[in-house]
Enzyme design. Sequence first.
Site: not given
Length: 177
Positions: A7, A66, A138
Site C-alpha cells: 500500500d 494498489e 496501512d
Amino acid sequence: MRVIGIDPGLRNLGWGVIEMEGSRLRHVANGILHSEGKDLAKRLLVLHEGLVAVIATHAPEAAAVEQTFVNKDAVATLKLGQARGIALLAPAQAGLEVGEYAPNAIKKTVVGVGHADKVQVQHMVRHQLPGVQFEGPDAADALAIAICHAFHLQSAARMGAAQLSRAALGATQRRRA
C-alpha cells in the site's frame, strides 16, 4: 505461493505478506515503513531500502500494488506517485511480476462490495487470516491487496488449467477423427 501486497504512501508505506496453499491463505508478516523529513530523495531512499529488505527477508514469489487515485491536491498526488514508483521498483528489482489493482477492485474482491469502508476491509482480512495482528491501517490495506492478488492468481491458474484441458481434449478428438 507467497504474495506481498504493498500500500504505497510517502509517509507510511504498508506491506503484508501471505502464503497461499491451494485455496487456503495464511498470514506471514505485515508492517509499515515510515519516512520523515523534508528531503524527498532521502525519504524515497528509506522506503526503497526498507522494502528491498522486506522482500529479501520474506522471499515473496508475487507482488501487488494498489493503484493511485488522483487527489484534488496535485502536489500530494505527485508525491504519492513517487512512493508508488518505489512500490513498483523494489519487487521488479527482485524479479517479481507486479499486479496492480484499483482500490475498488481490492475492496470488491476482499469484502464483496467495491465501496466498502476500512473497518469492513479489516474485518474481512481478519476473517481470511485468523489471528492476524495489524501493525496499522496501512499494513491491513497491504494484506487486503495481497489477498486480492492471491485470489486473482488462483483464478488465472484455474482458467489456464481449463484451457489446457480443452486444448488436450481437442487434440485427442482430432487424432480420433
